[in-house]
Motif scaffolding. Structure first.
Motif: not given
Length: 311
Positions: A106-118, A120-128, A149-154
């Motif tokens: 019953g707790f109201p879920l506040n969904l973010q527009k980005q998915s989890a994978s999106e 993580i990717q955007s955060s790593l690219k912004k702060f490599p 993107d096979p390179e982004v986790l690096k």
């Protein structure tokens, strides 16, 4: 000259006070250890800047709701929660554990527009090179990222993963086991270990022996703070006796490195979900091989008890 020295000192002080950017990727709501891990992070915000919490595997929306209620109860609703791909229809194991979800029903879920994978990717690219990821669930989100993107986790500074069984199993002795976070999504696990990212593994070798005994659980129950009340409520719904704190150990490897010994090796994942050390090959992993379990429990108990998080 004095002004230059003063400016240098101020700059050095500001640098030393910078918090480590982190992302917490979890399957909150299955075993109870995810809740203890998230709670530990919430007590360490003098050290960590929690950029976001991402949920993985199975009923990811319910996991996000559980995380958001924990954040609300402790006055941390400013931390965003991102939902990973729901895999509950693809794997029956993803529906085995559900009792803790009642705590947030019953707790109201506040969904973010980005998915989890999106996210993580955007955060790593912004702060490599700046972001540490704590991965304490199946690595489905990371497989999705690698596919895109096979390179982004690096670009992660490091990934501390509760993942694998290298020399000992769930019994805290040999033989090894097919560890849960690996065996429930073997294709994702294979992609993860060969991603080229800087991954430090908190496998069963350093987690299976970390138990939260009855006296410690009683202290958490009697502390009667919003954080400890949440932990105690989730513990009751979990419905078992003695928790093994697999997931908090992954955080401990970054926060308390003096409590651990590690070794650099080459690992692979076989078709049955066993994590194998392959001698003679170029290293692709750093694995925990020993832990001061008593010292670790002592440190995290202080964190749980000596905090005053509240709405």
């Amino acid at each position: 000259m004095k002004k230059l020295i003063l400016l240098l000192l101020i700059t050095m002080q500001a640098f030393s006070q910078q918090k480590q950017k982190i992302i917490f990727d979890c399957d909150l709501g299955d075993d109870i250890d995810d809740a203890y891990a998230l709670s530990l992070l919430l007590t360490m915000q003098d050290r960590y800047e929690i950029m976001g919490i991402t949920t993985c595997y199975g009923r990811t929306e319910d996991r996000a709701r559980l995380a958001q209620k924990m954040l609300s109860e402790t006055g941390q609703s400013n931390i965003p929660v991102y939902v990973g791909r729901n895999t509950s229809k693809m794997n029956e194991r993803a529906n085995w554990f559900a009792e803790q979800f009642y705590w947030a029903e019953g707790f109201p879920l506040n969904l973010q527009k980005q998915s989890a994978s999106e996210f993580i990717q955007s955060s790593l690219k912004k702060f490599p090179g700046e972001v540490v990821i704590f991965s304490v669930g199946p690595v489905t989100n990371f497989a999705d990222i690698i596919d895109q993107d096979p390179e982004v986790l690096k670009k992660a500074k490091a990934i501390y993963a509760m993942f694998g069984s290298f020399q000992i199993g769930y019994s805290a002795k040999a033989p090894i086991d097919a560890e849960w976070n690996v065996v429930v999504d073997i294709p994702a696990a294979k992609k993860f270990v060969h991603s080229g990212a800087n991954i430090i593994y908190a496998g069963l070798d350093v987690t299976a022996m970390v138990k939260l005994d009855r006296p410690s659980r009683d202290k958490i129950l009697q502390r009667q703070s919003p954080l400890t009340n949440a932990l105690s409520g989730l513990y009751v719904l979990w419905g078992n006796e003695t928790p093994t704190l697999f997931d908090p150990v992954a955080i401990g490897m970054e926060a308390y490195p003096n409590l651990f010994k590690t070794e650099k090796v080459h690992i692979d994942v076989d078709d049955k979900g066993f994590t194998r050390i392959i001698p003679g090959k170029t290293t692709n992993a750093e694995i925990g091989i020993s832990i001061d379990a008593n010292g670790f429990i002592e440190r995290i108990m202080k964190k749980y008890l000596y905090q005053n998080l509240h709405p």
